[in-house]
Design a protein around this motif. Structure first.
Motif, PDB file in Angstrom:
ATOM      1  N   PRO A   2      -6.654  11.423  -1.470  1.00  0.00           N
ATOM      2  CA  PRO A   2      -7.744  11.129  -0.348  1.00  0.00           C
ATOM      3  C   PRO A   2      -7.157  10.228   0.610  1.00  0.00           C
ATOM      4  O   PRO A   2      -7.767   9.070   0.813  1.00  0.00           O
ATOM      5  CB  PRO A   2      -8.751  10.632  -0.926  1.00  0.00           C
ATOM      6  CG  PRO A   2      -8.229  10.004  -2.365  1.00  0.00           C
ATOM      7  CD  PRO A   2      -6.888  10.603  -2.652  1.00  0.00           C
ATOM      8  N   VAL A   3      -5.644  10.299   1.134  1.00  0.00           N
ATOM      9  CA  VAL A   3      -4.997   9.459   2.298  1.00  0.00           C
ATOM     10  C   VAL A   3      -5.980   8.851   3.173  1.00  0.00           C
ATOM     11  O   VAL A   3      -6.638   9.465   3.787  1.00  0.00           O
ATOM     12  CB  VAL A   3      -4.291  10.012   2.775  1.00  0.00           C
ATOM     13  CG1 VAL A   3      -3.100   9.103   3.668  1.00  0.00           C
ATOM     14  CG2 VAL A   3      -3.034  10.949   1.752  1.00  0.00           C
ATOM     15  N   GLY A   4      -6.173   7.310   3.188  1.00  0.00           N
ATOM     16  CA  GLY A   4      -6.813   6.841   4.158  1.00  0.00           C
ATOM     17  C   GLY A   4      -8.411   6.816   4.040  1.00  0.00           C
ATOM     18  O   GLY A   4      -8.930   6.248   4.869  1.00  0.00           O
ATOM     19  N   ALA A   5      -9.023   7.104   2.892  1.00  0.00           N
ATOM     20  CA  ALA A   5     -10.387   7.312   2.674  1.00  0.00           C
ATOM     21  C   ALA A   5     -10.776   5.765   2.751  1.00  0.00           C
ATOM     22  O   ALA A   5      -9.854   4.871   2.261  1.00  0.00           O
ATOM     23  CB  ALA A   5     -10.865   7.878   1.453  1.00  0.00           C
ATOM     24  N   GLY A   6     -11.914   5.462   3.413  1.00  0.00           N
ATOM     25  CA  GLY A   6     -12.195   4.277   3.537  1.00  0.00           C
ATOM     26  C   GLY A   6     -11.849   3.456   4.954  1.00  0.00           C
ATOM     27  O   GLY A   6     -12.497   2.654   5.597  1.00  0.00           O
ATOM     28  N   ALA A   7     -10.556   4.173   5.726  1.00  0.00           N
ATOM     29  CA  ALA A   7     -10.086   3.466   6.775  1.00  0.00           C
ATOM     30  C   ALA A   7     -11.049   4.126   7.886  1.00  0.00           C
ATOM     31  O   ALA A   7     -11.285   3.477   8.927  1.00  0.00           O
ATOM     32  CB  ALA A   7      -8.776   3.917   7.024  1.00  0.00           C
ATOM     33  N   THR A   8     -11.742   5.303   7.806  1.00  0.00           N
ATOM     34  CA  THR A   8     -12.452   5.768   8.937  1.00  0.00           C
ATOM     35  C   THR A   8     -13.479   6.581   7.937  1.00  0.00           C
ATOM     36  O   THR A   8     -13.204   7.202   6.860  1.00  0.00           O
ATOM     37  CB  THR A   8     -11.913   7.031   9.906  1.00  0.00           C
ATOM     38  OG1 THR A   8     -11.578   7.975   8.999  1.00  0.00           O
ATOM     39  CG2 THR A   8     -10.547   6.178  10.488  1.00  0.00           C
ATOM     40  N   ALA A  56      -5.723   1.921  -4.534  1.00  0.00           N
ATOM     41  CA  ALA A  56      -6.930   1.123  -5.310  1.00  0.00           C
ATOM     42  C   ALA A  56      -8.064   1.395  -4.196  1.00  0.00           C
ATOM     43  O   ALA A  56      -9.286   1.683  -4.354  1.00  0.00           O
ATOM     44  CB  ALA A  56      -6.814  -0.142  -5.686  1.00  0.00           C
ATOM     45  N   ALA A  57      -7.854   1.014  -2.844  1.00  0.00           N
ATOM     46  CA  ALA A  57      -8.574   1.318  -1.638  1.00  0.00           C
ATOM     47  C   ALA A  57      -9.375   2.667  -1.604  1.00  0.00           C
ATOM     48  O   ALA A  57     -10.342   2.759  -1.407  1.00  0.00           O
ATOM     49  CB  ALA A  57      -8.052   0.636  -0.303  1.00  0.00           C
ATOM     50  N   GLU A  58      -8.291   3.592  -1.611  1.00  0.00           N
ATOM     51  CA  GLU A  58      -8.939   5.030  -1.337  1.00  0.00           C
ATOM     52  C   GLU A  58      -9.679   5.414  -2.378  1.00  0.00           C
ATOM     53  O   GLU A  58     -10.846   6.024  -2.300  1.00  0.00           O
ATOM     54  CB  GLU A  58      -7.548   5.809  -1.284  1.00  0.00           C
ATOM     55  CG  GLU A  58      -6.754   5.764  -0.092  1.00  0.00           C
ATOM     56  CD  GLU A  58      -5.329   6.203  -0.105  1.00  0.00           C
ATOM     57  OE1 GLU A  58      -4.676   6.266   0.953  1.00  0.00           O
ATOM     58  OE2 GLU A  58      -4.901   6.328  -1.237  1.00  0.00           O
ATOM     59  N   ILE A 118      -8.992  -1.597   3.389  1.00  0.00           N
ATOM     60  CA  ILE A 118      -7.991  -0.491   3.452  1.00  0.00           C
ATOM     61  C   ILE A 118      -7.497  -0.755   5.254  1.00  0.00           C
ATOM     62  O   ILE A 118      -8.299  -0.763   5.978  1.00  0.00           O
ATOM     63  CB  ILE A 118      -8.240   0.978   3.150  1.00  0.00           C
ATOM     64  CG1 ILE A 118      -6.942   1.890   3.494  1.00  0.00           C
ATOM     65  CG2 ILE A 118      -9.450   1.437   4.080  1.00  0.00           C
ATOM     66  CD1 ILE A 118      -7.037   2.955   2.545  1.00  0.00           C
ATOM     67  N   ARG A 119      -6.256  -0.718   5.379  1.00  0.00           N
ATOM     68  CA  ARG A 119      -5.763  -0.808   6.712  1.00  0.00           C
ATOM     69  C   ARG A 119      -4.761   0.489   6.891  1.00  0.00           C
ATOM     70  O   ARG A 119      -3.975   0.669   6.346  1.00  0.00           O
ATOM     71  CB  ARG A 119      -4.670  -2.064   6.818  1.00  0.00           C
ATOM     72  CG  ARG A 119      -4.617  -2.301   8.273  1.00  0.00           C
ATOM     73  CD  ARG A 119      -3.675  -3.734   8.268  1.00  0.00           C
ATOM     74  NE  ARG A 119      -2.727  -3.863   8.958  1.00  0.00           N
ATOM     75  CZ  ARG A 119      -1.652  -3.687   9.013  1.00  0.00           C
ATOM     76  NH1 ARG A 119      -1.074  -3.400   7.757  1.00  0.00           N
ATOM     77  NH2 ARG A 119      -0.696  -3.714  10.059  1.00  0.00           N
ATOM     78  N   VAL A 159      -3.348   3.908   6.127  1.00  0.00           N
ATOM     79  CA  VAL A 159      -3.208   4.537   4.905  1.00  0.00           C
ATOM     80  C   VAL A 159      -2.817   3.483   3.637  1.00  0.00           C
ATOM     81  O   VAL A 159      -2.751   3.930   2.526  1.00  0.00           O
ATOM     82  CB  VAL A 159      -2.117   5.711   5.052  1.00  0.00           C
ATOM     83  CG1 VAL A 159      -2.822   6.701   6.120  1.00  0.00           C
ATOM     84  CG2 VAL A 159      -0.982   5.175   5.472  1.00  0.00           C
ATOM     85  N   ASP A 160      -2.715   2.125   4.076  1.00  0.00           N
ATOM     86  CA  ASP A 160      -2.044   1.261   2.992  1.00  0.00           C
ATOM     87  C   ASP A 160      -3.118   0.431   2.441  1.00  0.00           C
ATOM     88  O   ASP A 160      -4.280  -0.111   3.294  1.00  0.00           O
ATOM     89  CB  ASP A 160      -1.129   0.363   3.617  1.00  0.00           C
ATOM     90  CG  ASP A 160       0.098   0.996   4.019  1.00  0.00           C
ATOM     91  OD1 ASP A 160       0.495   2.179   3.452  1.00  0.00           O
ATOM     92  OD2 ASP A 160       0.695   0.835   5.141  1.00  0.00           O
ATOM     93  N   THR A 161      -3.046   0.079   1.256  1.00  0.00           N
ATOM     94  CA  THR A 161      -4.221  -0.514   0.591  1.00  0.00           C
ATOM     95  C   THR A 161      -4.322  -1.953   0.880  1.00  0.00           C
ATOM     96  O   THR A 161      -3.069  -2.466   1.203  1.00  0.00           O
ATOM     97  CB  THR A 161      -4.202  -0.514  -0.944  1.00  0.00           C
ATOM     98  OG1 THR A 161      -5.374  -0.783  -1.481  1.00  0.00           O
ATOM     99  CG2 THR A 161      -2.907  -1.349  -1.685  1.00  0.00           C
ATOM    100  N   GLY A 162      -5.453  -2.640   1.001  1.00  0.00           N
ATOM    101  CA  GLY A 162      -5.689  -3.912   1.290  1.00  0.00           C
ATOM    102  C   GLY A 162      -6.049  -4.820  -0.054  1.00  0.00           C
ATOM    103  O   GLY A 162      -5.987  -4.296  -0.869  1.00  0.00           O
ATOM    104  N   SER A 163      -6.297  -5.899   0.259  1.00  0.00           N
ATOM    105  CA  SER A 163      -6.797  -6.658  -0.842  1.00  0.00           C
ATOM    106  C   SER A 163      -8.171  -6.085  -1.156  1.00  0.00           C
ATOM    107  O   SER A 163      -9.197  -5.916  -0.623  1.00  0.00           O
ATOM    108  CB  SER A 163      -6.899  -8.327  -0.577  1.00  0.00           C
ATOM    109  OG  SER A 163      -7.560  -8.537   0.550  1.00  0.00           O
ATOM    110  N   GLY A 164      -8.418  -5.922  -2.578  1.00  0.00           N
ATOM    111  CA  GLY A 164      -9.750  -5.649  -3.265  1.00  0.00           C
ATOM    112  C   GLY A 164     -10.086  -6.943  -4.246  1.00  0.00           C
ATOM    113  O   GLY A 164      -9.089  -7.579  -4.842  1.00  0.00           O
ATOM    114  N   ASN A 165     -11.210  -6.825  -4.719  1.00  0.00           N
ATOM    115  CA  ASN A 165     -11.259  -7.553  -5.827  1.00  0.00           C
ATOM    116  C   ASN A 165     -11.768  -6.944  -7.191  1.00  0.00           C
ATOM    117  O   ASN A 165     -12.513  -5.679  -6.724  1.00  0.00           O
ATOM    118  CB  ASN A 165     -12.614  -8.749  -5.868  1.00  0.00           C
ATOM    119  CG  ASN A 165     -13.471  -8.297  -4.926  1.00  0.00           C
ATOM    120  OD1 ASN A 165     -13.770  -7.028  -4.957  1.00  0.00           O
ATOM    121  ND2 ASN A 165     -14.639  -9.226  -4.481  1.00  0.00           N
TER     122      ASN A 165
END
Ligand code: ATP
Ligand code: TZP
Ligand code: MG
Ligand code: MG
Length: 264
Positions: free
Chosen positions: A90-96, A119-121, A132-133, A135-141
């Motif tokens: 699911p590439v980039g899921a959460g970005a849009t 992790a973000a996707e 998520i930025r 297609v690249d994961t960002g920080s999550g907790n």
């Protein structure tokens, strides 16, 4: 115990990819290197026929359109009817919201065997927040082990979350893999190719946690070997040597695997 790479090379499974325009050539070459047989087929008129004869179907939404998602669902349903494993990236899921919604639509209409993402996707397709930025994961907790286990149960799939440490879980059995190299994050498509390589392993092994653990570990070991001789040169040389190492890797390299069984 987990190393299935020789079987992949012997059986040369056909992997049908409906993937993105960024990674198409790299994916085909990576699948050839690991010993699988790649095919990319996108026409609505043929995707069901191709999915039915494949050993695995890989759906990657990296450069999706509404029409392409419809095509993925046709292919996915044909694969399901034939018992062909389906991998979703699911590439980039959460970005849009379009990417999130289309990932959810695929998961609703197709029985997905393996979900592979950062992790973000993976968090975002399950309705959880994780930065998520693009297609690249960002920080999550939170723990990626817990996340993988929960999402696996939610969708009835094996979930692979990649990053510095990779997590593989079907909700009951969970493994982590610490192989890999930071240069993998400097070459576009290394996550996408991994999803397709997992497809090749799922084509030859019904136990999907075992298949994905082997695929992820073999992939990381090949990257470590490529980095040994190319890290001082940079990502271009690394990318080429990584393909060479995927082609050379054999069961004996299991000695380098850094697999931890978290839950049996
Ligand atoms: P992202 O867009 O967030 O980079 P991705 O879809 O490209 O995600 P990755 O998580 O980068 O996928 O995973 C691709 C490969 O890179 C996997 O084999 C993973 O183990 C490896 N990898 C990712 N980050 C690291 C790291 N920091 N150190 C070692 N290996 C890594
Ligand atoms: N943009 C849309 S798809 C894609 C980019 C850069 C490739 C992403 O590949 P990966 O494997 O997630 O790094
Ligand atoms: Mg990456
Ligand atoms: Mg990716």
């Amino acid at each position: 115990m987990f190393c299935l790479v020789n079987e992949v090379k012997e059986k040369n499974p056909l992997v049908h990819n409906i993937t993105n325009v960024v990674v198409t050539n790299f994916t085909a070459n990576g699948l050839l290197a690991i010993g699988a047989s790649p095919v990319m087929a996108y026409a609505k008129e043929e995707v069901a026929d191709m999915a039915r004869i494949a050993g695995a179907l890989v759906l990657n939404i990296g450069t999706l359109s509404h029409d392409e998602v419809e095509t993925m669902i046709i292919a996915g349903k044909a694969a399901n009817a034939q018992g062909v494993p389906v991998v979703l990236d699911p590439v980039g899921a959460g970005a849009t919201s379009f990417r999130t919604d289309m990932s959810k639509k695929i998961l609703k209409e197709v029985k997905v065997s393996v979900i592979r993402g950062n992790a973000a996707e993976v968090a975002n397709i399950a309705g959880k927040k994780w930065e998520i930025r693009g297609v690249d994961t960002g920080s999550g907790n939170g723990s990626t082990v817990e996340l993988a286990e929960k999402v696996a149960v939610q969708f009835g799939s094996t979930v692979v979350i990649t990053g510095e440490i990779d997590v593989i879980s079907n909700g009951k059995t969970t493994n982590t893999v610490a192989n890999g190299h930071p240069l993998l994050t400097k070459v576009t498509g290394t996550g996408c190719l991994l999803s397709s390589v997992i497809g090749a392993f799922a084509a030859i092994e019904k136990n999907l946690v075992k298949a994905a653990t082997s695929a992820v570990s073999v992939y990381g070991i090949a990257a470590e070997k490529a980095a040994e001789t190319t890290a001082h040169k940079g990502p271009g040389s690394f990318q080429i040597d990584f393909l060479d190492q995927l082609s050379k890797i054999r069961k004996e390299d299991e000695a380098f695997a850094k697999i931890e069984i978290i839950k049996e």
